[in-house]
Design a protein around this motif. Structure first.
Motif, PDB file in Angstrom:
ATOM      1  N   VAL A  99      12.100   8.637  -5.531  1.00  0.00           N
ATOM      2  CA  VAL A  99      13.493   8.297  -5.838  1.00  0.00           C
ATOM      3  C   VAL A  99      13.982   9.160  -7.000  1.00  0.00           C
ATOM      4  CG1 VAL A  99      15.102   6.442  -6.350  1.00  0.00           C
ATOM      5  CG2 VAL A  99      12.966   5.930  -5.147  1.00  0.00           C
ATOM      6  N   THR A 100      15.128   9.826  -6.809  1.00  0.00           N
ATOM      7  CA  THR A 100      15.736  10.636  -7.853  1.00  0.00           C
ATOM      8  C   THR A 100      17.206  10.265  -7.988  1.00  0.00           C
ATOM      9  OG1 THR A 100      16.442  12.411  -6.363  1.00  0.00           O
ATOM     10  CG2 THR A 100      14.207  12.557  -7.265  1.00  0.00           C
ATOM     11  N   LYS A 101      17.835  10.738  -9.062  1.00  0.00           N
ATOM     12  CA  LYS A 101      19.275  10.561  -9.193  1.00  0.00           C
ATOM     13  C   LYS A 101      19.989  11.482  -8.201  1.00  0.00           C
ATOM     14  CE  LYS A 101      23.060  10.467 -12.537  1.00  0.00           C
ATOM     15  NZ  LYS A 101      23.474   9.116 -12.138  1.00  0.00           N
ATOM     16  N   GLY A 103       0.796  -1.219   0.000  1.00  0.00           N
ATOM     17  CA  GLY A 103       0.000   0.000   0.000  1.00  0.00           C
ATOM     18  C   GLY A 103       0.830   1.271   0.000  1.00  0.00           C
ATOM     19  N   VAL A 104       2.105   1.177  -0.365  1.00  0.00           N
ATOM     20  CA  VAL A 104       3.007   2.329  -0.358  1.00  0.00           C
ATOM     21  C   VAL A 104       3.411   2.649  -1.793  1.00  0.00           C
ATOM     22  CG1 VAL A 104       5.207   3.247   0.453  1.00  0.00           C
ATOM     23  CG2 VAL A 104       3.879   1.713   1.926  1.00  0.00           C
ATOM     24  N   PRO A 105       3.051   3.834  -2.310  1.00  0.00           N
ATOM     25  CA  PRO A 105       3.446   4.197  -3.674  1.00  0.00           C
ATOM     26  C   PRO A 105       4.929   4.548  -3.763  1.00  0.00           C
ATOM     27  CG  PRO A 105       1.590   5.535  -2.867  1.00  0.00           C
ATOM     28  CD  PRO A 105       2.177   4.835  -1.690  1.00  0.00           C
ATOM     29  N   VAL A 106       5.526   4.279  -4.920  1.00  0.00           N
ATOM     30  CA  VAL A 106       6.905   4.679  -5.211  1.00  0.00           C
ATOM     31  C   VAL A 106       6.871   5.521  -6.483  1.00  0.00           C
ATOM     32  CG1 VAL A 106       9.251   3.930  -5.728  1.00  0.00           C
ATOM     33  CG2 VAL A 106       7.800   2.544  -4.209  1.00  0.00           C
ATOM     34  N   TYR A 107       7.538   6.681  -6.446  1.00  0.00           N
ATOM     35  CA  TYR A 107       7.549   7.577  -7.594  1.00  0.00           C
ATOM     36  C   TYR A 107       8.981   7.867  -8.036  1.00  0.00           C
ATOM     37  CZ  TYR A 107       2.813   8.429  -5.902  1.00  0.00           C
ATOM     38  OH  TYR A 107       1.532   8.271  -5.473  1.00  0.00           O
ATOM     39  N   PHE A 108       9.145   8.040  -9.350  1.00  0.00           N
ATOM     40  CA  PHE A 108      10.413   8.488  -9.912  1.00  0.00           C
ATOM     41  C   PHE A 108      10.271   9.883 -10.516  1.00  0.00           C
ATOM     42  CE2 PHE A 108      10.717   3.841  -9.940  1.00  0.00           C
ATOM     43  CZ  PHE A 108      11.932   3.673  -9.297  1.00  0.00           C
ATOM     44  N   ASN A 109       9.113  10.495 -10.292  1.00  0.00           N
ATOM     45  CA  ASN A 109       8.847  11.851 -10.747  1.00  0.00           C
ATOM     46  C   ASN A 109       7.939  12.512  -9.714  1.00  0.00           C
ATOM     47  OD1 ASN A 109       7.550  14.128 -12.261  1.00  0.00           O
ATOM     48  ND2 ASN A 109       8.749  13.287 -13.955  1.00  0.00           N
ATOM     49  N   ASP A 110       8.145  13.794  -9.425  1.00  0.00           N
ATOM     50  CA  ASP A 110       7.343  14.450  -8.391  1.00  0.00           C
ATOM     51  C   ASP A 110       5.973  14.866  -8.894  1.00  0.00           C
ATOM     52  OD1 ASP A 110       8.698  16.336  -9.988  1.00  0.00           O
ATOM     53  OD2 ASP A 110       8.383  17.913  -8.523  1.00  0.00           O
ATOM     54  N   ASP A 164      17.306   5.695 -15.542  1.00  0.00           N
ATOM     55  CA  ASP A 164      17.968   4.433 -15.892  1.00  0.00           C
ATOM     56  C   ASP A 164      17.182   3.273 -15.283  1.00  0.00           C
ATOM     57  OD1 ASP A 164      19.562   2.260 -16.324  1.00  0.00           O
ATOM     58  OD2 ASP A 164      21.370   3.094 -15.408  1.00  0.00           O
ATOM     59  N   PRO A 165      16.609   2.392 -16.113  1.00  0.00           N
ATOM     60  CA  PRO A 165      15.801   1.277 -15.589  1.00  0.00           C
ATOM     61  C   PRO A 165      16.570   0.389 -14.614  1.00  0.00           C
ATOM     62  CG  PRO A 165      15.472   1.506 -17.948  1.00  0.00           C
ATOM     63  CD  PRO A 165      16.615   2.405 -17.592  1.00  0.00           C
ATOM     64  N   GLU A 166      17.855   0.181 -14.848  1.00  0.00           N
ATOM     65  CA  GLU A 166      18.641  -0.670 -13.954  1.00  0.00           C
ATOM     66  C   GLU A 166      18.742  -0.044 -12.558  1.00  0.00           C
ATOM     67  OE1 GLU A 166      23.118  -2.669 -13.678  1.00  0.00           O
ATOM     68  OE2 GLU A 166      22.361  -1.921 -15.594  1.00  0.00           O
ATOM     69  N   GLU A 167      18.972   1.274 -12.510  1.00  0.00           N
ATOM     70  CA  GLU A 167      19.022   1.965 -11.224  1.00  0.00           C
ATOM     71  C   GLU A 167      17.649   1.984 -10.558  1.00  0.00           C
ATOM     72  OE1 GLU A 167      21.710   3.916  -9.360  1.00  0.00           O
ATOM     73  OE2 GLU A 167      22.465   2.117 -10.351  1.00  0.00           O
ATOM     74  N   GLN A 168      16.602   2.129 -11.348  1.00  0.00           N
ATOM     75  CA  GLN A 168      15.247   2.116 -10.799  1.00  0.00           C
ATOM     76  C   GLN A 168      14.931   0.769 -10.144  1.00  0.00           C
ATOM     77  OE1 GLN A 168      12.947   3.232 -14.269  1.00  0.00           O
ATOM     78  NE2 GLN A 168      12.886   5.381 -13.650  1.00  0.00           N
ATOM     79  N   LEU A 169      15.369  -0.312 -10.780  1.00  0.00           N
ATOM     80  CA  LEU A 169      15.148  -1.637 -10.194  1.00  0.00           C
ATOM     81  C   LEU A 169      15.933  -1.811  -8.901  1.00  0.00           C
ATOM     82  CD1 LEU A 169      15.103  -3.917 -13.375  1.00  0.00           C
ATOM     83  CD2 LEU A 169      13.182  -3.400 -11.836  1.00  0.00           C
ATOM     84  N   LYS A 170      17.159  -1.250  -8.852  1.00  0.00           N
ATOM     85  CA  LYS A 170      17.915  -1.279  -7.599  1.00  0.00           C
ATOM     86  C   LYS A 170      17.147  -0.552  -6.506  1.00  0.00           C
ATOM     87  CE  LYS A 170      22.613  -1.441  -9.544  1.00  0.00           C
ATOM     88  NZ  LYS A 170      23.890  -0.673  -9.669  1.00  0.00           N
ATOM     89  N   ALA A 171      16.595   0.606  -6.851  1.00  0.00           N
ATOM     90  CA  ALA A 171      15.829   1.388  -5.878  1.00  0.00           C
ATOM     91  C   ALA A 171      14.640   0.595  -5.357  1.00  0.00           C
ATOM     92  CB  ALA A 171      15.353   2.697  -6.517  1.00  0.00           C
ATOM     93  N   LEU A 172      13.923  -0.046  -6.247  1.00  0.00           N
ATOM     94  CA  LEU A 172      12.742  -0.805  -5.840  1.00  0.00           C
ATOM     95  C   LEU A 172      13.131  -1.994  -4.968  1.00  0.00           C
ATOM     96  CD1 LEU A 172      10.793  -0.642  -9.219  1.00  0.00           C
ATOM     97  CD2 LEU A 172      10.290   0.612  -7.106  1.00  0.00           C
ATOM     98  N   GLY A 173      14.305  -2.585  -5.226  1.00  0.00           N
ATOM     99  CA  GLY A 173      14.786  -3.670  -4.375  1.00  0.00           C
ATOM    100  C   GLY A 173      15.088  -3.184  -2.965  1.00  0.00           C
ATOM    101  N   ILE A 174      15.746  -2.030  -2.858  1.00  0.00           N
ATOM    102  CA  ILE A 174      16.051  -1.454  -1.537  1.00  0.00           C
ATOM    103  C   ILE A 174      14.759  -1.133  -0.795  1.00  0.00           C
ATOM    104  CG2 ILE A 174      17.041   0.555  -0.366  1.00  0.00           C
ATOM    105  CD1 ILE A 174      19.114   0.685  -2.650  1.00  0.00           C
TER     106      ILE A 174
END
Length: 331
Positions: A133-135, A54-61, A104-114
């Motif tokens: 999550v941002t760069k 139930g927790v959203p994750v965003y890569f854009n504000d 970067d999709p690879e970095e985004q997947l790392k973020a989602l794993g963390i």
């Protein structure tokens, strides 16, 4: 005159009946709802996290685009909803945020794993409303003072945990636990009555002096041995202490027990921020030391290590009421 009054009353009643019969045509959209997109691996993983926790994750504000109207030229007008990290519960921080988005999709997947590792580790009361999550990110205050967030740094805000990328391999492993400790600290600050009781245990004059000033017998343990006097300090409690490679396991355990007894008599489990030769600088540093010590030991282990120090155990029990009873963290 009487007929006019009756006519007005009739019109009022008719108006009320029409009003009562109206149905709202406004549909309130849940801006934070995540919808699945199986064709996109990132969006699908974000949805899986949202569906499970139930927790959203965003890569854009920018999280929402809402149609408002059509202007006089027939062009659609939209309102854009964005995350505003400057808001607190009852205040506004007057900070301007700018972001370098993570694409970067690879970095985004790392973020989602963390993030998923964090949500698995932390109890539900420690989950934020959302992750962003941002760069990298930058804040500017009203005095044009800048603060940069990058290379795996993060900040815990009122509703949002802001995370930045370029994580090292070690950060990927340790960050969930590190963030949980910081989240515990931020949540603990809401329990002012219990914190006041915690802060009252150790005398205020004990914060900041040299240990040897607080206890004239501080160096008795090492006097007459080959160990230099500065070795007897809370630095010995760290696994990175140089003496770990110099002492036999039994000798190290005895040495550490003596250190715990020496600092525990004042109700402390850690030293100053800049040097282990001094007691904690203030109550906040003392609290940070307790949170770290509590979260790395089970209740049985903590009692075994510190059980002979009454002031430590008194402060420990106060914090346990918050951590276990209120925040749902099992110790």
């Amino acid at each position: 005159m009487r007929n006019a009054i009756y006519l007005i009353l009739a019109l009022l009643i008719l108006g009320c009946e029409k009003e009562n019969g109206l149905t709202s045509q406004i549909e309130l959209e849940n801006l934070y709802e995540i919808k699945d997109d199986p064709s996109d691996p990132i969006k699908h993983r974000v949805y899986e996290i949202y569906d499970r926790y139930g927790v959203p994750v965003y890569f854009n504000d920018t999280i929402g685009k809402i149609f408002v109207k059509r202007d006089v030229t027939g062009k659609d007008v939209y309102r854009y909803e964005t995350l505003d990290l400057a808001w607190g519960f009852t205040s506004y921080n007057r900070l301007t945020y700018t972001y370098e988005y993570m694409t970067d999709p690879e970095e985004q997947l790392k973020a989602l794993g963390i993030i998923e590792d964090y949500l698995k580790l932390a109890a539900k009361p420690l989950w934020p409303f959302n992750f962003f999550v941002t760069k990298s990110a930058k804040t500017i205050d009203t005095q044009d003072q800048e603060k940069i967030y990058e290379k795996g740094s993060y900040t815990i805000n009122y509703r949002t945990v802001l995370m930045t990328g370029d994580w090292t391999d070690s950060q990927i492993i340790t960050l969930p636990e590190t963030m949980m400790k910081e989240m515990v600290k931020s949540k603990i600050m809401n329990y002012t009555d219990l914190l006041a009781a915690f802060n009252d245990v150790s005398d205020k004059v004990w914060y900041g002096p040299m240990w040897s000033e607080l206890d004239p017998h501080w160096y008795d343990y090492v006097d007459g041995t080959t160990w230099p006097r500065y070795c007897f300090s809370p630095a010995a409690l760290s696994d990175s202490w140089f003496g770990c490679n110099e002492m036999a396991p039994e000798e190290l355990a005895e040495f550490r027990a003596a250190v715990r007894a020496a600092i525990g008599q004042f109700g402390f489990v850690s030293a100053g921020r800049f040097t282990s030769l001094m007691s904690p600088d203030n109550m906040e540093d003392d609290l940070n030391g307790y949170i770290t010590e509590i979260l790395q030991h089970s209740k049985e282990e903590f009692e075994q290590l510190w059980g002979d120090s009454p002031l430590v155990m008194k402060k420990y029990e106060i914090l346990c009421k918050i951590i276990t009873d209120e925040l749902g963290v099992e110790l």
